[in-house]
Write an enzyme that holds these catalytic residues in place. Structure first.
Site, short mmCIF file in Angstrom:
data_model
loop_
_atom_site.label_atom_id
_atom_site.label_comp_id
_atom_site.label_asym_id
_atom_site.label_seq_id
_atom_site.Cartn_x
_atom_site.Cartn_y
_atom_site.Cartn_z
N HIS A 1 1.60 6.87 -0.85
CA HIS A 1 0.84 6.10 -0.19
C HIS A 1 -0.57 5.65 -0.79
CE1 HIS A 1 -1.39 4.59 3.30
NE2 HIS A 1 -0.12 4.33 4.07
N HIS B 1 0.82 -1.19 -0.02
CA HIS B 1 -0.05 -0.03 0.06
C HIS B 1 0.83 1.29 -0.18
CE1 HIS B 1 1.13 -0.39 3.99
NE2 HIS B 1 0.79 0.83 4.36
#
Length: 149
Positions: A72, A57
């Site tokens: 992110h 992620h």
């Protein structure tokens, strides 16, 4: 000076619009955020450098000047334990700006109840070291988001 480019196509919204106080409050660092196009695709490296941190992620690439840029992918997506993400590089790899790093589907993330908004953060940036930061408008992957002195 480092030019930090968008890791994906979408709409720039700025950190203050990120639905997470850690990012919106710039606790991780200054930068901006991209609300991605809702289709399967790849998040690409925002700078030329070395992948120093790699999770499904999120990833950090450090350039030759020592600037670390965090991408992110979504908010609270760590809770997905990697589901829906495919790593395309390895930690320690040298990557070029625009090189695919992670394959994912923002629409699937959103359907799973998470925000697909992607903060792009200048780690350990101090004072006025960032030039003008893009905080709104449409971007393609590779378009400049900000300069880092």
């Amino acid at each position: 000076m480092t030019v930090v480019s968008s890791p994906l196509a979408g709409r720039v919204i700025g950190l203050d619009a990120v639905p997470d106080p850690v990012f919106s409050g710039e606790m991780v660092g200054p930068g901006t955020a991209v609300d991605p196009v809702r289709e399967p695709g790849e998040a690409v490296s925002p700078v030329d450098g070395v992948v120093v941190s790699l999770h499904p992620h999120a990833f950090v690439v450090v350039d030759d000047e020592g600037h670390g840029v965090l991408t992110h992918l979504g908010i609270d997506t760590v809770q997905l334990n990697g589901e829906g993400f495919e790593l395309l590089v390895a930690k320690g790899d040298t990557v070029g700006r625009g090189q695919p790093v992670v394959r994912w589907n923002p629409a699937a993330i959103e359907a799973g109840g998470k925000s697909p908004v992607c903060p792009v953060i200048a780690l350990e940036a101090v004072g006025n070291s960032l030039g003008e930061i893009v905080r709104d408008g449409e971007v393609a992957a590779g378009d400049a988001l900000f300069n880092w002195k």
